[in-house]
Design an enzyme around this catalytic site. Structure first.
Site, mmCIF file in Angstrom:
data_model
loop_
_atom_site.group_PDB
_atom_site.id
_atom_site.type_symbol
_atom_site.label_atom_id
_atom_site.label_comp_id
_atom_site.label_asym_id
_atom_site.label_seq_id
_atom_site.Cartn_x
_atom_site.Cartn_y
_atom_site.Cartn_z
ATOM 1 N N LYS A 11 0.843 -1.208 0.000
ATOM 2 C CA LYS A 11 0.000 0.000 0.000
ATOM 3 C C LYS A 11 0.876 1.256 0.000
ATOM 4 C CE LYS A 11 -1.945 -1.360 3.920
ATOM 5 N NZ LYS A 11 -1.231 -2.632 4.175
ATOM 6 N N ARG A 65 -10.244 -0.107 8.970
ATOM 7 C CA ARG A 65 -9.609 -1.374 9.309
ATOM 8 C C ARG A 65 -10.562 -2.336 9.978
ATOM 9 N NH1 ARG A 65 -3.855 0.250 9.257
ATOM 10 N NH2 ARG A 65 -2.777 -1.726 9.378
ATOM 11 N N ARG A 68 12.092 -4.386 5.287
ATOM 12 C CA ARG A 68 11.695 -3.005 4.956
ATOM 13 C C ARG A 68 12.593 -1.984 5.645
ATOM 14 N NH1 ARG A 68 5.639 -1.242 5.495
ATOM 15 N NH2 ARG A 68 5.814 -2.278 7.499
ATOM 16 N N ARG A 115 10.997 -0.105 11.240
ATOM 17 C CA ARG A 115 9.853 0.119 12.123
ATOM 18 C C ARG A 115 9.903 -0.854 13.292
ATOM 19 N NH1 ARG A 115 4.565 0.599 8.313
ATOM 20 N NH2 ARG A 115 3.722 -0.698 10.001
ATOM 21 N N ARG A 154 -0.443 -8.756 13.576
ATOM 22 C CA ARG A 154 -1.015 -7.832 12.571
ATOM 23 C C ARG A 154 -1.791 -8.619 11.500
ATOM 24 N NH1 ARG A 154 4.415 -4.956 11.112
ATOM 25 N NH2 ARG A 154 3.266 -3.901 9.454
HETATM 26 P P1 AP5 Z 1 4.850 -1.418 1.953
HETATM 27 O O1 AP5 Z 1 4.374 -0.751 0.704
HETATM 28 O O2 AP5 Z 1 5.593 -0.582 2.927
HETATM 29 O O3 AP5 Z 1 3.655 -2.232 2.650
HETATM 30 P P2 AP5 Z 1 2.288 -1.741 3.241
HETATM 31 O O4 AP5 Z 1 1.175 -2.463 2.565
HETATM 32 O O5 AP5 Z 1 2.207 -0.238 3.258
HETATM 33 O O6 AP5 Z 1 2.435 -2.375 4.694
HETATM 34 P P3 AP5 Z 1 2.378 -1.751 6.141
HETATM 35 O O7 AP5 Z 1 3.199 -2.647 7.024
HETATM 36 O O8 AP5 Z 1 2.724 -0.286 6.164
HETATM 37 O O9 AP5 Z 1 0.870 -1.946 6.462
HETATM 38 P P4 AP5 Z 1 0.216 -1.985 7.796
HETATM 39 O O10 AP5 Z 1 -1.196 -1.827 7.428
HETATM 40 O O11 AP5 Z 1 0.570 -3.148 8.641
HETATM 41 O O12 AP5 Z 1 0.878 -0.734 8.593
HETATM 42 P P5 AP5 Z 1 0.333 0.705 8.948
HETATM 43 O O13 AP5 Z 1 1.483 1.621 8.967
HETATM 44 O O14 AP5 Z 1 -0.876 1.067 8.160
HETATM 45 O O15 AP5 Z 1 5.767 -2.671 1.541
HETATM 46 C C1 AP5 Z 1 6.401 -3.468 2.516
HETATM 47 C C2 AP5 Z 1 7.801 -3.826 2.042
HETATM 48 O O16 AP5 Z 1 7.719 -4.662 0.884
HETATM 49 C C3 AP5 Z 1 8.661 -2.615 1.636
HETATM 50 O O17 AP5 Z 1 9.968 -2.845 2.030
HETATM 51 C C4 AP5 Z 1 8.537 -2.567 0.100
HETATM 52 O O18 AP5 Z 1 9.698 -2.022 -0.500
HETATM 53 C C5 AP5 Z 1 8.356 -4.039 -0.245
HETATM 54 N N1 AP5 Z 1 7.450 -4.229 -1.382
HETATM 55 C C6 AP5 Z 1 6.310 -3.537 -1.658
HETATM 56 N N2 AP5 Z 1 5.723 -4.012 -2.777
HETATM 57 C C7 AP5 Z 1 6.515 -5.029 -3.212
HETATM 58 C C8 AP5 Z 1 6.438 -5.918 -4.328
HETATM 59 N N3 AP5 Z 1 5.422 -5.845 -5.201
HETATM 60 N N4 AP5 Z 1 7.413 -6.854 -4.448
HETATM 61 C C9 AP5 Z 1 8.452 -6.939 -3.559
HETATM 62 N N5 AP5 Z 1 8.574 -6.110 -2.497
HETATM 63 C C10 AP5 Z 1 7.612 -5.174 -2.322
HETATM 64 O O19 AP5 Z 1 -0.198 0.468 10.454
HETATM 65 C C11 AP5 Z 1 0.692 0.178 11.506
HETATM 66 C C12 AP5 Z 1 -0.085 0.044 12.804
HETATM 67 O O20 AP5 Z 1 -0.745 1.301 13.103
HETATM 68 C C13 AP5 Z 1 -1.212 -0.989 12.829
HETATM 69 O O21 AP5 Z 1 -0.747 -2.289 13.104
HETATM 70 C C14 AP5 Z 1 -2.117 -0.427 13.944
HETATM 71 O O22 AP5 Z 1 -1.602 -0.706 15.220
HETATM 72 C C15 AP5 Z 1 -2.018 1.081 13.716
HETATM 73 N N6 AP5 Z 1 -3.070 1.583 12.804
HETATM 74 C C16 AP5 Z 1 -2.895 2.093 11.552
HETATM 75 N N7 AP5 Z 1 -4.072 2.428 11.024
HETATM 76 C C17 AP5 Z 1 -5.023 2.129 11.954
HETATM 77 C C18 AP5 Z 1 -6.441 2.216 11.975
HETATM 78 N N8 AP5 Z 1 -7.131 2.695 10.941
HETATM 79 N N9 AP5 Z 1 -7.072 1.813 13.091
HETATM 80 C C19 AP5 Z 1 -6.408 1.330 14.151
HETATM 81 N N10 AP5 Z 1 -5.064 1.197 14.201
HETATM 82 C C20 AP5 Z 1 -4.377 1.590 13.095
#
Ligand code: AP5
Length: 219
Positions: A19, A92, A131, A164, A175
Protein backbone atom coordinates in the site's frame (compact mmCIF):
# COMPACT_ATOMS: atom_id res chain seq x y z
CA UNK A 1 -9.54 7.89 -15.83
CA UNK A 2 -7.68 11.03 -16.80
CA UNK A 3 -4.88 11.90 -14.39
CA UNK A 4 -6.53 15.37 -14.16
CA UNK A 5 -9.75 13.99 -12.65
CA UNK A 6 -10.28 13.97 -8.90
CA UNK A 7 -10.37 10.45 -7.46
CA UNK A 8 -11.18 9.12 -3.99
CA UNK A 9 -9.95 5.64 -3.24
CA UNK A 10 -9.04 3.12 -0.56
CA UNK A 11 -6.08 0.72 -0.76
CA UNK A 12 -6.77 -2.35 1.32
CA UNK A 13 -4.39 -5.23 1.97
CA UNK A 14 -2.38 -7.03 4.65
CA UNK A 15 0.81 -5.60 6.19
CA UNK A 16 3.48 -5.59 3.51
CA UNK A 17 1.01 -5.86 0.60
CA UNK A 18 2.52 -2.71 -0.93
CA UNK A 19 0.00 0.00 0.00
CA UNK A 20 2.73 2.43 1.02
CA UNK A 21 4.72 1.58 -2.13
CA UNK A 22 1.87 2.24 -4.57
CA UNK A 23 0.55 5.36 -2.80
CA UNK A 24 3.37 7.86 -3.58
CA UNK A 25 3.17 6.92 -7.29
CA UNK A 26 -0.57 7.61 -7.32
CA UNK A 27 0.09 10.90 -5.59
CA UNK A 28 2.61 11.79 -8.29
CA UNK A 29 0.46 10.67 -11.25
CA UNK A 30 -3.03 11.66 -10.06
CA UNK A 31 -2.40 14.31 -7.41
CA UNK A 32 -4.41 12.40 -4.79
CA UNK A 33 -3.45 13.06 -1.17
CA UNK A 34 -1.99 9.99 0.52
CA UNK A 35 -3.65 9.58 3.93
CA UNK A 36 -1.76 6.85 5.77
CA UNK A 37 -3.11 6.33 9.28
CA UNK A 38 0.07 4.42 10.15
CA UNK A 39 2.19 7.45 9.14
CA UNK A 40 -0.11 9.78 11.10
CA UNK A 41 0.25 7.64 14.23
CA UNK A 42 4.04 7.40 13.83
CA UNK A 43 4.12 11.23 13.58
CA UNK A 44 2.33 11.45 16.95
CA UNK A 45 4.90 9.04 18.42
CA UNK A 46 7.75 11.15 16.98
CA UNK A 47 6.24 14.34 18.43
CA UNK A 48 7.00 13.09 21.96
CA UNK A 49 3.44 13.72 23.23
CA UNK A 50 2.34 11.41 26.10
CA UNK A 51 -0.34 9.99 23.77
CA UNK A 52 2.50 8.84 21.48
CA UNK A 53 3.86 6.41 24.07
CA UNK A 54 0.43 4.75 24.43
CA UNK A 55 0.06 4.55 20.65
CA UNK A 56 3.54 3.01 20.32
CA UNK A 57 2.67 0.25 22.79
CA UNK A 58 -0.46 -0.64 20.80
CA UNK A 59 1.33 -0.57 17.44
CA UNK A 60 4.26 -2.66 18.70
CA UNK A 61 1.80 -5.27 19.98
CA UNK A 62 0.26 -5.52 16.49
CA UNK A 63 -3.21 -4.55 17.71
CA UNK A 64 -5.44 -1.70 16.51
CA UNK A 65 -5.46 1.81 17.96
CA UNK A 66 -8.75 3.22 19.30
CA UNK A 67 -11.42 3.68 16.57
CA UNK A 68 -12.58 7.14 17.77
CA UNK A 69 -9.07 8.56 17.55
CA UNK A 70 -8.68 7.17 14.03
CA UNK A 71 -12.04 8.62 12.96
CA UNK A 72 -11.03 12.08 14.24
CA UNK A 73 -7.70 11.91 12.41
CA UNK A 74 -9.36 10.98 9.12
CA UNK A 75 -12.10 13.60 9.41
CA UNK A 76 -9.52 16.34 9.97
CA UNK A 77 -7.30 15.15 7.10
CA UNK A 78 -9.92 14.40 4.45
CA UNK A 79 -11.23 17.97 4.44
CA UNK A 80 -7.95 19.24 2.98
CA UNK A 81 -7.84 16.83 0.02
CA UNK A 82 -8.68 19.11 -2.87
CA UNK A 83 -7.59 16.66 -5.61
CA UNK A 84 -8.96 13.52 -4.04
CA UNK A 85 -7.78 11.19 -1.30
CA UNK A 86 -6.10 7.84 -1.04
CA UNK A 87 -6.83 6.06 2.23
CA UNK A 88 -4.03 3.68 3.27
CA UNK A 89 -4.78 1.84 6.53
CA UNK A 90 -8.33 3.12 7.07
CA UNK A 91 -10.92 1.70 7.50
CA UNK A 92 -9.61 -1.37 9.31
CA UNK A 93 -12.79 -2.80 10.79
CA UNK A 94 -16.55 -2.56 10.46
CA UNK A 95 -16.87 0.33 12.91
CA UNK A 96 -14.30 2.40 10.98
CA UNK A 97 -16.08 1.62 7.69
CA UNK A 98 -19.29 3.04 9.19
CA UNK A 99 -17.37 6.09 10.46
CA UNK A 100 -15.97 6.66 6.97
CA UNK A 101 -19.42 6.38 5.44
CA UNK A 102 -20.69 9.07 7.85
CA UNK A 103 -17.68 11.33 7.26
CA UNK A 104 -18.10 11.13 3.48
CA UNK A 105 -21.80 11.86 3.58
CA UNK A 106 -21.24 14.80 5.97
CA UNK A 107 -18.51 16.23 3.74
CA UNK A 108 -20.46 15.59 0.50
CA UNK A 109 -17.76 13.25 -0.82
CA UNK A 110 -18.03 9.90 -2.56
CA UNK A 111 -15.75 6.92 -2.86
CA UNK A 112 -14.74 5.91 -6.41
CA UNK A 113 -13.04 2.58 -5.78
CA UNK A 114 -11.55 0.22 -3.18
CA UNK A 115 -8.48 -1.57 -4.51
CA UNK A 116 -7.51 -4.78 -2.73
CA UNK A 117 -3.82 -5.67 -2.88
CA UNK A 118 -3.87 -9.46 -2.65
CA UNK A 119 -0.71 -11.28 -1.47
CA UNK A 120 -0.32 -14.69 0.21
CA UNK A 121 0.81 -14.43 3.85
CA UNK A 122 4.02 -16.40 3.25
CA UNK A 123 5.48 -13.58 1.07
CA UNK A 124 4.86 -10.95 3.72
CA UNK A 125 7.45 -11.99 6.29
CA UNK A 126 10.33 -11.34 3.86
CA UNK A 127 8.80 -8.07 2.74
CA UNK A 128 8.16 -6.76 6.26
CA UNK A 129 11.42 -7.91 7.83
CA UNK A 130 13.48 -6.35 5.00
CA UNK A 131 11.70 -3.00 4.96
CA UNK A 132 13.65 0.23 5.47
CA UNK A 133 11.86 3.48 6.25
CA UNK A 134 12.59 7.18 5.87
CA UNK A 135 10.69 8.42 8.91
CA UNK A 136 9.94 12.04 8.04
CA UNK A 137 8.61 11.40 4.51
CA UNK A 138 7.20 7.88 5.00
CA UNK A 139 9.17 6.66 1.93
CA UNK A 140 9.79 2.93 2.09
CA UNK A 141 12.55 0.75 0.62
CA UNK A 142 13.44 -2.92 0.84
CA UNK A 143 16.95 -4.22 1.38
CA UNK A 144 16.52 -6.73 -1.51
CA UNK A 145 13.43 -5.84 -3.57
CA UNK A 146 13.68 -2.05 -3.60
CA UNK A 147 17.11 -1.01 -2.27
CA UNK A 148 18.04 2.67 -1.83
CA UNK A 149 20.72 4.04 -4.20
CA UNK A 150 23.17 4.33 -1.29
CA UNK A 151 23.08 1.75 1.52
CA UNK A 152 20.72 2.80 4.31
CA UNK A 153 20.26 6.38 2.95
CA UNK A 154 17.06 8.00 1.67
CA UNK A 155 17.33 8.66 -2.11
CA UNK A 156 15.86 12.16 -1.86
CA UNK A 157 17.35 13.66 1.33
CA UNK A 158 20.37 11.41 1.95
CA UNK A 159 19.16 10.99 5.55
CA UNK A 160 19.47 7.69 7.43
CA UNK A 161 16.82 5.00 6.99
CA UNK A 162 15.49 2.99 9.92
CA UNK A 163 13.36 -0.06 10.67
CA UNK A 164 9.85 0.12 12.12
CA UNK A 165 9.59 -1.22 15.68
CA UNK A 166 6.58 -3.38 14.63
CA UNK A 167 8.44 -4.95 11.70
CA UNK A 168 9.34 -8.22 13.40
CA UNK A 169 7.87 -11.72 13.15
CA UNK A 170 5.87 -11.78 16.45
CA UNK A 171 4.21 -8.40 15.77
CA UNK A 172 3.59 -9.35 12.14
CA UNK A 173 1.83 -12.54 13.24
CA UNK A 174 -0.59 -10.46 15.33
CA UNK A 175 -1.02 -7.83 12.57
CA UNK A 176 -1.92 -10.58 10.10
CA UNK A 177 -4.40 -12.10 12.53
CA UNK A 178 -6.02 -8.67 13.00
CA UNK A 179 -6.10 -8.19 9.22
CA UNK A 180 -7.79 -11.53 8.53
CA UNK A 181 -10.35 -11.27 11.33
CA UNK A 182 -11.20 -7.54 11.32
CA UNK A 183 -10.13 -5.94 8.02
CA UNK A 184 -10.60 -8.65 5.38
CA UNK A 185 -14.40 -8.82 5.99
CA UNK A 186 -14.58 -5.26 4.64
CA UNK A 187 -13.70 -6.66 1.21
CA UNK A 188 -17.14 -8.34 1.06
CA UNK A 189 -18.73 -5.09 2.31
CA UNK A 190 -17.19 -3.09 -0.56
CA UNK A 191 -17.99 -5.85 -3.08
CA UNK A 192 -21.66 -5.45 -2.18
CA UNK A 193 -21.34 -1.71 -2.78
CA UNK A 194 -19.77 -2.54 -6.21
CA UNK A 195 -16.67 -0.54 -5.34
CA UNK A 196 -14.19 -3.42 -5.03
CA UNK A 197 -11.37 -4.20 -7.48
CA UNK A 198 -8.56 -6.71 -6.96
CA UNK A 199 -4.89 -6.59 -7.88
CA UNK A 200 -2.39 -9.47 -7.73
CA UNK A 201 0.18 -7.77 -5.50
CA UNK A 202 2.55 -10.75 -5.33
CA UNK A 203 4.37 -9.63 -8.49
CA UNK A 204 6.95 -6.85 -8.91
CA UNK A 205 6.14 -3.29 -7.72
CA UNK A 206 6.06 -2.15 -11.39
CA UNK A 207 3.56 -4.86 -12.37
CA UNK A 208 1.42 -4.08 -9.32
CA UNK A 209 1.32 -0.40 -10.25
CA UNK A 210 0.38 -1.20 -13.87
CA UNK A 211 -2.64 -3.16 -12.60
CA UNK A 212 -3.66 -0.33 -10.25
CA UNK A 213 -3.45 2.22 -13.07
CA UNK A 214 -5.53 -0.02 -15.35
CA UNK A 215 -8.31 -0.02 -12.72
CA UNK A 216 -8.23 3.76 -12.36
CA UNK A 217 -8.14 4.24 -16.13
CA UNK A 218 -11.47 2.40 -16.41
CA UNK A 219 -13.14 4.87 -14.02
P1 AP5 B 1 4.85 -1.42 1.95
O1 AP5 B 1 4.37 -0.75 0.70
O2 AP5 B 1 5.59 -0.58 2.93
O3 AP5 B 1 3.66 -2.23 2.65
P2 AP5 B 1 2.29 -1.74 3.24
O4 AP5 B 1 1.18 -2.46 2.57
O5 AP5 B 1 2.21 -0.24 3.26
O6 AP5 B 1 2.43 -2.38 4.69
P3 AP5 B 1 2.38 -1.75 6.14
O7 AP5 B 1 3.20 -2.65 7.02
O8 AP5 B 1 2.72 -0.29 6.16
O9 AP5 B 1 0.87 -1.95 6.46
P4 AP5 B 1 0.22 -1.99 7.80
O10 AP5 B 1 -1.20 -1.83 7.43
O11 AP5 B 1 0.57 -3.15 8.64
O12 AP5 B 1 0.88 -0.73 8.59
P5 AP5 B 1 0.33 0.70 8.95
O13 AP5 B 1 1.48 1.62 8.97
O14 AP5 B 1 -0.88 1.07 8.16
O15 AP5 B 1 5.77 -2.67 1.54
C1 AP5 B 1 6.40 -3.47 2.52
C2 AP5 B 1 7.80 -3.83 2.04
O16 AP5 B 1 7.72 -4.66 0.88
C3 AP5 B 1 8.66 -2.62 1.64
O17 AP5 B 1 9.97 -2.84 2.03
C4 AP5 B 1 8.54 -2.57 0.10
O18 AP5 B 1 9.70 -2.02 -0.50
C5 AP5 B 1 8.36 -4.04 -0.24
N1 AP5 B 1 7.45 -4.23 -1.38
C6 AP5 B 1 6.31 -3.54 -1.66
N2 AP5 B 1 5.72 -4.01 -2.78
C7 AP5 B 1 6.51 -5.03 -3.21
C8 AP5 B 1 6.44 -5.92 -4.33
N3 AP5 B 1 5.42 -5.84 -5.20
N4 AP5 B 1 7.41 -6.85 -4.45
C9 AP5 B 1 8.45 -6.94 -3.56
N5 AP5 B 1 8.57 -6.11 -2.50
C10 AP5 B 1 7.61 -5.17 -2.32
O19 AP5 B 1 -0.20 0.47 10.45
C11 AP5 B 1 0.69 0.18 11.51
C12 AP5 B 1 -0.08 0.04 12.80
O20 AP5 B 1 -0.74 1.30 13.10
C13 AP5 B 1 -1.21 -0.99 12.83
O21 AP5 B 1 -0.75 -2.29 13.10
C14 AP5 B 1 -2.12 -0.43 13.94
O22 AP5 B 1 -1.60 -0.71 15.22
C15 AP5 B 1 -2.02 1.08 13.72
N6 AP5 B 1 -3.07 1.58 12.80
C16 AP5 B 1 -2.89 2.09 11.55
N7 AP5 B 1 -4.07 2.43 11.02
C17 AP5 B 1 -5.02 2.13 11.95
C18 AP5 B 1 -6.44 2.22 11.97
N8 AP5 B 1 -7.13 2.69 10.94
N9 AP5 B 1 -7.07 1.81 13.09
C19 AP5 B 1 -6.41 1.33 14.15
N10 AP5 B 1 -5.06 1.20 14.20
C20 AP5 B 1 -4.38 1.59 13.10
Amino acid sequence: MSSQKCVNLILIGPPGAGKGTVAPKLNEDYGVTHLSTGDMLRAVIQSGLPLGQKIKEVIDSGKLVNDELMGEMILAAIRDCKRGFLLDGFPRNEKQAEMLCNILSKEGLKLDTVIELCVPDELLVTRICGRLLHTSSGRTYHETFCPPKLPNKDDVTGEDLCRRSDDNEPALKKRLEVFHTQTAPLIEYYKKLKLHAMVDASCSPEEVYTQVRAILDQK
